[in-house]
Design a protein around this motif. Structure first.
Motif, PDB file in Angstrom:
ATOM      1  N   ALA A   1       0.842  -1.201   0.000  1.00 28.70           N
ATOM      2  CA  ALA A   1       0.000   0.000   0.000  1.00 28.70           C
ATOM      3  C   ALA A   1       0.872   1.244   0.000  1.00 28.70           C
ATOM      4  O   ALA A   1       1.995   1.231   0.509  1.00 28.70           O
ATOM      5  N   TYR A   2       0.319   2.307  -0.574  1.00 34.94           N
ATOM      6  CA  TYR A   2       0.992   3.606  -0.580  1.00 34.94           C
ATOM      7  C   TYR A   2      -0.068   4.686  -0.500  1.00 34.94           C
ATOM      8  O   TYR A   2      -1.078   4.637  -1.206  1.00 34.94           O
ATOM      9  N   GLU A   3       0.169   5.677   0.365  1.00 35.65           N
ATOM     10  CA  GLU A   3      -0.755   6.802   0.499  1.00 35.65           C
ATOM     11  C   GLU A   3       0.026   8.087   0.696  1.00 35.65           C
ATOM     12  O   GLU A   3       1.003   8.126   1.444  1.00 35.65           O
ATOM     13  N   GLU A   4      -0.406   9.139   0.036  1.00 35.93           N
ATOM     14  CA  GLU A   4       0.133  10.472   0.266  1.00 35.93           C
ATOM     15  C   GLU A   4      -0.505  11.041   1.531  1.00 35.93           C
ATOM     16  O   GLU A   4      -1.663  10.778   1.829  1.00 35.93           O
ATOM     17  N   GLY A   5       0.263  11.827   2.263  1.00 38.24           N
ATOM     18  CA  GLY A   5      -0.253  12.514   3.437  1.00 38.24           C
ATOM     19  C   GLY A   5      -0.576  13.956   3.100  1.00 38.24           C
ATOM     20  O   GLY A   5      -0.452  14.388   1.951  1.00 38.24           O
ATOM     21  N   GLY A   6      -0.957  14.717   4.110  1.00 37.58           N
ATOM     22  CA  GLY A   6      -1.355  16.096   3.874  1.00 37.58           C
ATOM     23  C   GLY A   6      -0.272  17.125   4.112  1.00 37.58           C
ATOM     24  O   GLY A   6      -0.444  18.294   3.768  1.00 37.58           O
ATOM     25  N   ALA A   7       0.865  16.730   4.683  1.00 31.82           N
ATOM     26  CA  ALA A   7       1.920  17.691   5.000  1.00 31.82           C
ATOM     27  C   ALA A   7       2.742  18.015   3.759  1.00 31.82           C
ATOM     28  O   ALA A   7       2.832  17.227   2.829  1.00 31.82           O
ATOM     29  N   ALA A   8       3.330  19.177   3.772  1.00 35.13           N
ATOM     30  CA  ALA A   8       4.196  19.608   2.678  1.00 35.13           C
ATOM     31  C   ALA A   8       5.654  19.351   3.042  1.00 35.13           C
ATOM     32  O   ALA A   8       6.013  19.317   4.211  1.00 35.13           O
ATOM     33  N   SER A   9       6.481  19.211   2.019  1.00 37.72           N
ATOM     34  CA  SER A   9       7.923  19.033   2.237  1.00 37.72           C
ATOM     35  C   SER A   9       8.458  20.307   2.864  1.00 37.72           C
ATOM     36  O   SER A   9       7.842  21.356   2.757  1.00 37.72           O
ATOM     37  N   PRO A  10       9.575  20.305   3.508  1.00 38.86           N
ATOM     38  CA  PRO A  10      10.551  19.229   3.449  1.00 38.86           C
ATOM     39  C   PRO A  10      10.270  18.125   4.460  1.00 38.86           C
ATOM     40  O   PRO A  10       9.718  18.369   5.530  1.00 38.86           O
ATOM     41  N   ALA A  11      10.669  16.931   4.089  1.00 35.36           N
ATOM     42  CA  ALA A  11      10.622  15.803   5.020  1.00 35.36           C
ATOM     43  C   ALA A  11      11.771  15.974   6.004  1.00 35.36           C
ATOM     44  O   ALA A  11      12.900  16.212   5.602  1.00 35.36           O
ATOM     45  N   ARG A  12      11.462  15.869   7.272  1.00 33.65           N
ATOM     46  CA  ARG A  12      12.499  16.032   8.296  1.00 33.65           C
ATOM     47  C   ARG A  12      12.811  14.720   9.007  1.00 33.65           C
ATOM     48  O   ARG A  12      13.928  14.525   9.472  1.00 33.65           O
ATOM     49  N   ALA A  13      11.813  13.835   9.082  1.00 41.42           N
ATOM     50  CA  ALA A  13      12.012  12.558   9.782  1.00 41.42           C
ATOM     51  C   ALA A  13      11.322  11.443   9.009  1.00 41.42           C
ATOM     52  O   ALA A  13      10.345  11.667   8.285  1.00 41.42           O
TER      53      ALA A  13
ATOM     54  N   GLU B   1      -6.147 -11.031   5.598  1.00 40.37           N
ATOM     55  CA  GLU B   1      -6.429 -10.155   6.743  1.00 40.37           C
ATOM     56  C   GLU B   1      -5.202  -9.323   7.115  1.00 40.37           C
ATOM     57  O   GLU B   1      -5.318  -8.143   7.447  1.00 40.37           O
ATOM     58  N   VAL B   2      -4.036  -9.951   7.061  1.00 44.23           N
ATOM     59  CA  VAL B   2      -2.799  -9.234   7.361  1.00 44.23           C
ATOM     60  C   VAL B   2      -2.617  -8.100   6.355  1.00 44.23           C
ATOM     61  O   VAL B   2      -2.311  -6.964   6.724  1.00 44.23           O
ATOM     62  N   ALA B   3      -2.804  -8.399   5.070  1.00 44.60           N
ATOM     63  CA  ALA B   3      -2.636  -7.384   4.026  1.00 44.60           C
ATOM     64  C   ALA B   3      -3.658  -6.266   4.177  1.00 44.60           C
ATOM     65  O   ALA B   3      -3.325  -5.088   4.039  1.00 44.60           O
ATOM     66  N   ALA B   4      -4.904  -6.615   4.468  1.00 42.36           N
ATOM     67  CA  ALA B   4      -5.938  -5.596   4.653  1.00 42.36           C
ATOM     68  C   ALA B   4      -5.604  -4.694   5.843  1.00 42.36           C
ATOM     69  O   ALA B   4      -5.790  -3.472   5.783  1.00 42.36           O
ATOM     70  N   GLY B   5      -5.076  -5.285   6.904  1.00 48.12           N
ATOM     71  CA  GLY B   5      -4.659  -4.491   8.059  1.00 48.12           C
ATOM     72  C   GLY B   5      -3.508  -3.556   7.717  1.00 48.12           C
ATOM     73  O   GLY B   5      -3.451  -2.415   8.185  1.00 48.12           O
TER      74      GLY B   5
END
Length: 194
Positions: free
Chosen positions: A96-108, A124-128
């Motif tokens: 799975a991959y999802e974008e978040g709402g924060a803007a760069s720069p990535a700090r951590a 079930e593991v994959a769905a989790g």
């Protein structure tokens, strides 16, 4: 989507500014690498954010296998192996991959490894893992989150990038991001990967 990471664990008294300077000089070289979704240039320093070691540990998300193989076999990977020795290169398949709402720069960055539990159906593991990726990406300060799996070791890894220095709401190993190359971040497929 494919993930990849190698780590160089350095002596306890290693001057980590050497790594910072190295990344400042060469980090831009992958800013337009074909097939690369993103590379996070990561370090951990002994005694900071709970780290027991000094470590340089870049983490990659690839949108093509050809790009990953070109990096490993086409010469670009030779420089770190010449300088630090040839590390084991871990590879995972994307769940799975999802974008978040924060803007760069990535700090951590936070990396959480877990064994795939016995006795549960793999679906079930994959769905989790998909749900957890969404939860991580939706967290305050998150730029993105991914779930990947190594079926040779049956290890599930959650990786997330954050605009905050040390996100305390996410469990796992905390790394400082020195640079983020993201030429194909927009090409990484969102959601579940099957």
């Amino acid at each position: 989507m494919h993930a990849m990471q190698y780590t160089f664990t350095l002596p306890a008294d290693y001057p980590m500014d050497v790594i910072r300077q190295r990344v400042a000089r060469t980090g831009h070289l992958l800013d337009d690498w074909p097939g690369l979704g993103l590379k996070a240039y990561l370090i951990r320093e002994r005694g900071k954010d709970g780290s027991p070691v000094n470590q340089y540990a870049p983490f990659y998300l690839w949108h093509t296998v050809e790009g990953m193989n070109s990096f490993l076999w086409g010469g670009a990977f030779q420089r770190p192996t010449d300088d630090f020795g040839r590390p084991a290169v871990r590879q995972w398949t994307g769940l799975a991959y999802e974008e978040g709402g924060a803007a760069s720069p990535a700090r951590a960055a936070v990396l959480r490894r877990r064994p795939v539990p016995e006795g549960l159906p793999l679906s079930e593991v994959a769905a989790g893992a998909v749900r957890e990726t969404g939860r991580l990406a939706a967290g305050g300060g998150a730029l993105l989150a991914a779930a990947v799996v190594d079926t040779g070791r049956w290890e599930l890894v959650h990786f997330s990038l954050h605009a905050d220095d040390a996100p305390d709401v996410v469990e796992g190993e905390v790394f400082q991001v020195l640079h983020l190359s993201e030429p194909g971040r927009g090409l990484l497929p969102g959601g579940r990967q099957w």
